[in-house]
Design a protein around this motif. Structure first.
Motif, PDB file in Angstrom:
ATOM      1  N   VAL A  63       0.723  -1.150   0.088  1.00  0.00           N
ATOM      2  CA  VAL A  63      -0.071   0.126  -0.047  1.00  0.00           C
ATOM      3  C   VAL A  63       0.918   1.191  -0.031  1.00  0.00           C
ATOM      4  O   VAL A  63       0.533   2.218  -0.566  1.00  0.00           O
ATOM      5  CB  VAL A  63      -0.903   0.041   1.348  1.00  0.00           C
ATOM      6  N   GLU A  64       2.086   1.301   0.613  1.00  0.00           N
ATOM      7  CA  GLU A  64       2.744   2.660   0.916  1.00  0.00           C
ATOM      8  C   GLU A  64       3.494   2.438  -0.430  1.00  0.00           C
ATOM      9  O   GLU A  64       3.477   3.848  -1.104  1.00  0.00           O
ATOM     10  CB  GLU A  64       3.931   2.225   1.914  1.00  0.00           C
ATOM     11  N   ILE A  65       3.881   1.486  -1.070  1.00  0.00           N
ATOM     12  CA  ILE A  65       4.473   1.913  -2.677  1.00  0.00           C
ATOM     13  C   ILE A  65       3.092   2.214  -3.435  1.00  0.00           C
ATOM     14  O   ILE A  65       3.301   3.301  -4.337  1.00  0.00           O
ATOM     15  CB  ILE A  65       4.825   0.498  -3.172  1.00  0.00           C
ATOM     16  N   GLN A  66       2.043   1.652  -3.623  1.00  0.00           N
ATOM     17  CA  GLN A  66       1.175   1.878  -4.146  1.00  0.00           C
ATOM     18  C   GLN A  66       0.726   3.447  -4.111  1.00  0.00           C
ATOM     19  O   GLN A  66       0.528   4.103  -5.353  1.00  0.00           O
ATOM     20  CB  GLN A  66      -0.270   1.130  -3.846  1.00  0.00           C
ATOM     21  N   CYS A  67       0.468   3.781  -3.057  1.00  0.00           N
ATOM     22  CA  CYS A  67      -0.015   5.242  -2.819  1.00  0.00           C
ATOM     23  C   CYS A  67       1.240   6.311  -3.270  1.00  0.00           C
ATOM     24  O   CYS A  67       0.817   7.368  -3.859  1.00  0.00           O
ATOM     25  CB  CYS A  67      -0.245   5.552  -1.262  1.00  0.00           C
ATOM     26  N   ARG A  68       2.241   5.921  -3.648  1.00  0.00           N
ATOM     27  CA  ARG A  68       3.538   6.731  -4.032  1.00  0.00           C
ATOM     28  C   ARG A  68       3.331   6.754  -5.462  1.00  0.00           C
ATOM     29  O   ARG A  68       3.932   7.537  -6.185  1.00  0.00           O
ATOM     30  CB  ARG A  68       4.804   6.287  -3.664  1.00  0.00           C
ATOM     31  N   LEU A  69       2.855   5.710  -6.186  1.00  0.00           N
ATOM     32  CA  LEU A  69       3.026   5.562  -7.577  1.00  0.00           C
ATOM     33  C   LEU A  69       1.918   6.437  -8.334  1.00  0.00           C
ATOM     34  O   LEU A  69       0.741   6.175  -8.114  1.00  0.00           O
ATOM     35  CB  LEU A  69       2.537   4.023  -8.207  1.00  0.00           C
ATOM     36  N   ARG A  70       2.599   7.561  -9.072  1.00  0.00           N
ATOM     37  CA  ARG A  70       1.532   8.345  -9.717  1.00  0.00           C
ATOM     38  C   ARG A  70       1.981   8.278 -11.294  1.00  0.00           C
ATOM     39  O   ARG A  70       3.102   9.144 -11.559  1.00  0.00           O
ATOM     40  CB  ARG A  70       1.743   9.742  -9.288  1.00  0.00           C
ATOM     41  N   HIS A  71       1.387   7.655 -12.113  1.00  0.00           N
ATOM     42  CA  HIS A  71       1.622   7.880 -13.578  1.00  0.00           C
ATOM     43  C   HIS A  71       0.511   7.570 -14.411  1.00  0.00           C
ATOM     44  O   HIS A  71      -0.434   6.561 -14.072  1.00  0.00           O
ATOM     45  CB  HIS A  71       2.712   6.906 -13.856  1.00  0.00           C
ATOM     46  N   PRO A  72       0.297   8.201 -15.459  1.00  0.00           N
ATOM     47  CA  PRO A  72      -0.942   7.746 -16.281  1.00  0.00           C
ATOM     48  C   PRO A  72      -0.896   6.356 -16.778  1.00  0.00           C
ATOM     49  O   PRO A  72      -2.079   5.835 -16.905  1.00  0.00           O
ATOM     50  CB  PRO A  72      -0.690   8.962 -17.546  1.00  0.00           C
ATOM     51  N   ASN A  73       0.088   5.770 -16.937  1.00  0.00           N
ATOM     52  CA  ASN A  73      -0.104   4.299 -17.224  1.00  0.00           C
ATOM     53  C   ASN A  73       0.084   3.284 -16.113  1.00  0.00           C
ATOM     54  O   ASN A  73       0.250   2.090 -16.489  1.00  0.00           O
ATOM     55  CB  ASN A  73       0.925   3.932 -18.355  1.00  0.00           C
ATOM     56  N   ILE A  74      -0.022   3.764 -14.958  1.00  0.00           N
ATOM     57  CA  ILE A  74      -0.136   2.834 -13.710  1.00  0.00           C
ATOM     58  C   ILE A  74      -1.523   3.010 -13.101  1.00  0.00           C
ATOM     59  O   ILE A  74      -1.877   4.264 -12.822  1.00  0.00           O
ATOM     60  CB  ILE A  74       0.910   3.227 -12.774  1.00  0.00           C
ATOM     61  N   LEU A  75      -2.390   1.999 -12.647  1.00  0.00           N
ATOM     62  CA  LEU A  75      -3.572   2.203 -11.824  1.00  0.00           C
ATOM     63  C   LEU A  75      -3.497   2.973 -10.657  1.00  0.00           C
ATOM     64  O   LEU A  75      -2.562   2.324 -10.118  1.00  0.00           O
ATOM     65  CB  LEU A  75      -4.201   0.982 -11.948  1.00  0.00           C
ATOM     66  N   ARG A  76      -4.135   4.078 -10.497  1.00  0.00           N
ATOM     67  CA  ARG A  76      -3.827   4.405  -9.144  1.00  0.00           C
ATOM     68  C   ARG A  76      -4.562   3.803  -8.040  1.00  0.00           C
ATOM     69  O   ARG A  76      -5.546   3.244  -7.985  1.00  0.00           O
ATOM     70  CB  ARG A  76      -4.753   6.004  -9.278  1.00  0.00           C
ATOM     71  N   MET A  77      -3.803   3.998  -6.742  1.00  0.00           N
ATOM     72  CA  MET A  77      -4.490   3.636  -5.476  1.00  0.00           C
ATOM     73  C   MET A  77      -4.792   4.938  -5.003  1.00  0.00           C
ATOM     74  O   MET A  77      -3.878   5.732  -4.468  1.00  0.00           O
ATOM     75  CB  MET A  77      -3.722   2.751  -4.877  1.00  0.00           C
ATOM     76  N   TYR A  78      -5.930   5.359  -4.639  1.00  0.00           N
ATOM     77  CA  TYR A  78      -6.372   6.759  -3.913  1.00  0.00           C
ATOM     78  C   TYR A  78      -6.216   6.723  -2.371  1.00  0.00           C
ATOM     79  O   TYR A  78      -5.726   7.627  -1.845  1.00  0.00           O
ATOM     80  CB  TYR A  78      -7.867   7.147  -4.500  1.00  0.00           C
ATOM     81  N   GLY A  79      -6.737   5.555  -1.883  1.00  0.00           N
ATOM     82  CA  GLY A  79      -6.280   5.330  -0.527  1.00  0.00           C
ATOM     83  C   GLY A  79      -6.906   4.082  -0.237  1.00  0.00           C
ATOM     84  O   GLY A  79      -7.143   3.065  -0.647  1.00  0.00           O
ATOM     85  N   TYR A  80      -6.883   3.863   1.399  1.00  0.00           N
ATOM     86  CA  TYR A  80      -7.524   2.505   1.780  1.00  0.00           C
ATOM     87  C   TYR A  80      -8.127   2.986   3.274  1.00  0.00           C
ATOM     88  O   TYR A  80      -7.715   3.983   3.586  1.00  0.00           O
ATOM     89  CB  TYR A  80      -6.401   1.557   1.798  1.00  0.00           C
ATOM     90  N   PHE A  81      -8.955   1.992   3.428  1.00  0.00           N
ATOM     91  CA  PHE A  81      -9.375   2.156   4.888  1.00  0.00           C
ATOM     92  C   PHE A  81      -9.544   0.596   5.218  1.00  0.00           C
ATOM     93  O   PHE A  81      -9.618  -0.316   4.769  1.00  0.00           O
ATOM     94  CB  PHE A  81     -10.690   2.890   5.155  1.00  0.00           C
ATOM     95  N   HIS A  82      -9.991   0.283   6.655  1.00  0.00           N
ATOM     96  CA  HIS A  82     -10.549  -1.065   6.994  1.00  0.00           C
ATOM     97  C   HIS A  82     -11.524  -1.019   8.044  1.00  0.00           C
ATOM     98  O   HIS A  82     -11.626   0.087   8.720  1.00  0.00           O
ATOM     99  CB  HIS A  82      -9.258  -1.826   7.383  1.00  0.00           C
ATOM    100  N   ASP A  83     -12.263  -2.043   8.238  1.00  0.00           N
ATOM    101  CA  ASP A  83     -13.146  -2.114   9.335  1.00  0.00           C
ATOM    102  C   ASP A  83     -12.497  -3.572  10.233  1.00  0.00           C
ATOM    103  O   ASP A  83     -11.577  -3.989   9.746  1.00  0.00           O
ATOM    104  CB  ASP A  83     -14.777  -2.191   8.926  1.00  0.00           C
ATOM    105  N   ASP A  84     -13.364  -3.888  11.065  1.00  0.00           N
ATOM    106  CA  ASP A  84     -13.113  -5.068  11.780  1.00  0.00           C
ATOM    107  C   ASP A  84     -12.589  -6.492  10.985  1.00  0.00           C
ATOM    108  O   ASP A  84     -11.836  -7.126  11.350  1.00  0.00           O
ATOM    109  CB  ASP A  84     -13.959  -5.632  13.078  1.00  0.00           C
ATOM    110  N   LYS A  85     -13.299  -6.470   9.853  1.00  0.00           N
ATOM    111  CA  LYS A  85     -13.196  -7.723   8.976  1.00  0.00           C
ATOM    112  C   LYS A  85     -12.219  -7.669   7.773  1.00  0.00           C
ATOM    113  O   LYS A  85     -11.634  -8.564   7.383  1.00  0.00           O
ATOM    114  CB  LYS A  85     -14.407  -8.566   8.754  1.00  0.00           C
ATOM    115  N   ARG A  86     -12.413  -6.727   7.315  1.00  0.00           N
ATOM    116  CA  ARG A  86     -11.948  -6.285   5.717  1.00  0.00           C
ATOM    117  C   ARG A  86     -11.077  -5.066   5.874  1.00  0.00           C
ATOM    118  O   ARG A  86     -11.047  -4.139   6.499  1.00  0.00           O
ATOM    119  CB  ARG A  86     -13.115  -6.021   4.993  1.00  0.00           C
ATOM    120  N   ILE A  87     -10.207  -5.052   4.725  1.00  0.00           N
ATOM    121  CA  ILE A  87      -9.259  -3.938   4.258  1.00  0.00           C
ATOM    122  C   ILE A  87      -9.846  -3.281   2.935  1.00  0.00           C
ATOM    123  O   ILE A  87     -10.220  -4.476   1.960  1.00  0.00           O
ATOM    124  CB  ILE A  87      -7.868  -4.410   3.952  1.00  0.00           C
ATOM    125  N   TYR A  88      -9.919  -2.256   2.825  1.00  0.00           N
ATOM    126  CA  TYR A  88     -10.773  -1.961   1.374  1.00  0.00           C
ATOM    127  C   TYR A  88      -9.541  -0.950   0.842  1.00  0.00           C
ATOM    128  O   TYR A  88      -9.050  -0.010   1.335  1.00  0.00           O
ATOM    129  CB  TYR A  88     -11.745  -0.887   1.633  1.00  0.00           C
TER     130      TYR A  88
END
Ligand SMILES: COc1ccc(C(=O)Nc2ccccc2)cc1NC(=O)CCSCc1cnc2[nH]ccc2c1
Length: 272
Positions: A63-88
Motif C-alpha cells: 500500500v505504501e508503494i502503491q500510494c506513491r505511484l503516480r503515472h498515467p499508465n499505472i492504475l492509481r490507488m487513491y487510498g485505503y481504509f479498514h473495518d474489523d473484518k476487511r481492508i478496502y
C-alpha cells in the motif's frame, strides 16, 4: 477529486455497484463516492485471509508503494481504509476493462495499436524502475485500458484477477517468466524488459512466443529462446523483440532505447 485527501474513509462514503472481478484475496466492486459522485473500484480484502497468510507486512509495504505511484499508465490507488473484518483499497476505475479481453476479441493487434501499448507499458516501467519498483507481473490479464484508451498496469500484490483470466493461474503461467527467473536466479529490472518482449509478441500474434502444449515445452522454449515469428510480423518489430528477448539480462535493450526504436517511432509517434 480534491477531497480524496480525506483521511478517514468508511464504507458508508460509497455507493457499491456491480462486481468487477473476483480475486484470491477478495473481490473488486464498482463504487461511487457519495459526495463527489467520483466513480472508483473498491477492492475488498478479508483480514482473516491476510492474517492467515501472514502477509500483513507485505500488504502495508504494498500500500505504501502503491500510494506513491503516480503515472498515467499505472492504475492509481487513491487510498485505503479498514473495518474489523476487511481492508478496502480505493482504486482507479479503468472503464475499458482488461486488455486481454480486447486482445481475445481482436485475435491480434495491428502494428500501430501494438506499438502504442508497448510504448505506454515502457513508459510505466521506466517510471517504476526510477522508483526502484520492479517485476510488475506484466501480462495482458494484469493490464487495464483507461478512459482515454491508454494502457494501465493494474496488477500489484497477489491480486489474482477475475476468474475469467485466460490462463490457468494455478502455478501462474510460465509464459512471461524470464530465463533467469525460471532458473531461480536473482531477478532485477531486466526481467521487466524480457516481459516487455513477450508482451509485444503476444499483442502482434495473439499468443505468447513460448506458448506450448505443456509447461515443460514452454520451459525449454524459454531456456533456448526458441521463437517463431509469423511472416506478417514486420522486420522492425522482429528487430525490437529480438533485442528484448535475450537470454543474458545485461544484453537486453534498455527501456529508454525501446522508446527510440524505429518500430516505436514509426508506429507510435509521440503525442498520439
Ligand atoms: C493499483 O491496483 C492494485 C493495488 C493493489 C492490489 C492488491 O490487491 N494488493 C494486495 C493484495 C493482497 C495482498 C497484498 C497486496 C491490487 C490492485 N489491482 C487489482 O486488483 C486489479 C484491478 S482491480 C480495479 C479495477 C479497475 N478498473 C477496472 N475496469 C474493469 C475491471 C477493473 C478493475
Amino acid at each position: 477529486v480534491k477531497n480524496v485527501k480525506k483521511k478517514h474513509w468508511t464504507l458508508s462514503d460509497f455507493d457499491i455497484g456491480r462486481p468487477l472481478g473476483k480475486g484470491k484475496f477478495g473481490n473488486v466492486y464498482l463504487a461511487r463516492e457519495k459526495e463527489s459522485k467520483y466513480v472508483v473500484a473498491l477492492k475488498v480484502l478479508f483480514k482473516s485471509q491476510i492474517l492467515d497468510s501472514d502477509i500483513e507486512h507485505q500488504v502495508r509495504r504494498e500500500v505504501e508503494i502503491q500510494c506513491r505511484l503516480r503515472h498515467p499508465n499505472i492504475l492509481r490507488m487513491y487510498g485505503y481504509f479498514h473495518d474489523d473484518k476487511r481492508i478496502y483499497f480505493i482504486l482507479e476505475y479503468a472503464k475499458h476493462g482488461a486488455l486481454y479481453k480486447t486482445l481475445k476479441q481482436m485475435g491480434r493487434f495491428d502494428e500501430k495499436t501494438a506499438a502504442i501499448y508497448v510504448r505506454d507499458l515502457t513508459r510505466a516501467l521506466i517510471y517504476c524502475h526510477s522508483l526502484k519498483v520492479i517485476h510488475r507481473d506484466i501480462k495482458p490479464e494484469n493490464l487495464l485500458i483507461g478512459n482515454d484508451w491508454e494502457l494501465k498496469i493494474a496488477d500489484f500484490g497477489w491480486s489474482v484477477y477475475s476468474p475469467s483470466s485466460r490462463r490457468m493461474t494455478l502455478c501462474g503461467t510460465l509464459d512471461y517468466l524470464s530465463p533467469e527467473m525460471l532458473e531461480g536466479k536473482p531477478h532485477n529490472y531486466a526481467v521487466d524488459i524480457w516481459s516487455l518482449g513477450v508482451f509485444c509478441y503476444e499483442l502482434l500474434v495473439g499468443l505468447p512466443p513460448f506458448d506450448a502444449k505443456n509447461s515443460q515445452q514452454t520451459y525449454k522454449k524459454i531456456k533456448y529462446v526458441i521463437i517463431k515469428y509469423p511472416d506478417y510480423i514486420s522486420d522492425k518489430a522482429k528487430d525490437l523483440m529480438g533485442k528484448l528477448l535475450v537470454i543474458n539480462p545485461e544484453q537486453r535493450l534498455p527501456l529508454s532505447c525501446v522508446l527510440k526504436h524505429p518500430w516505436i517511432i514509426e508506429n507510435a509517434p509521440e503525442g498520439v
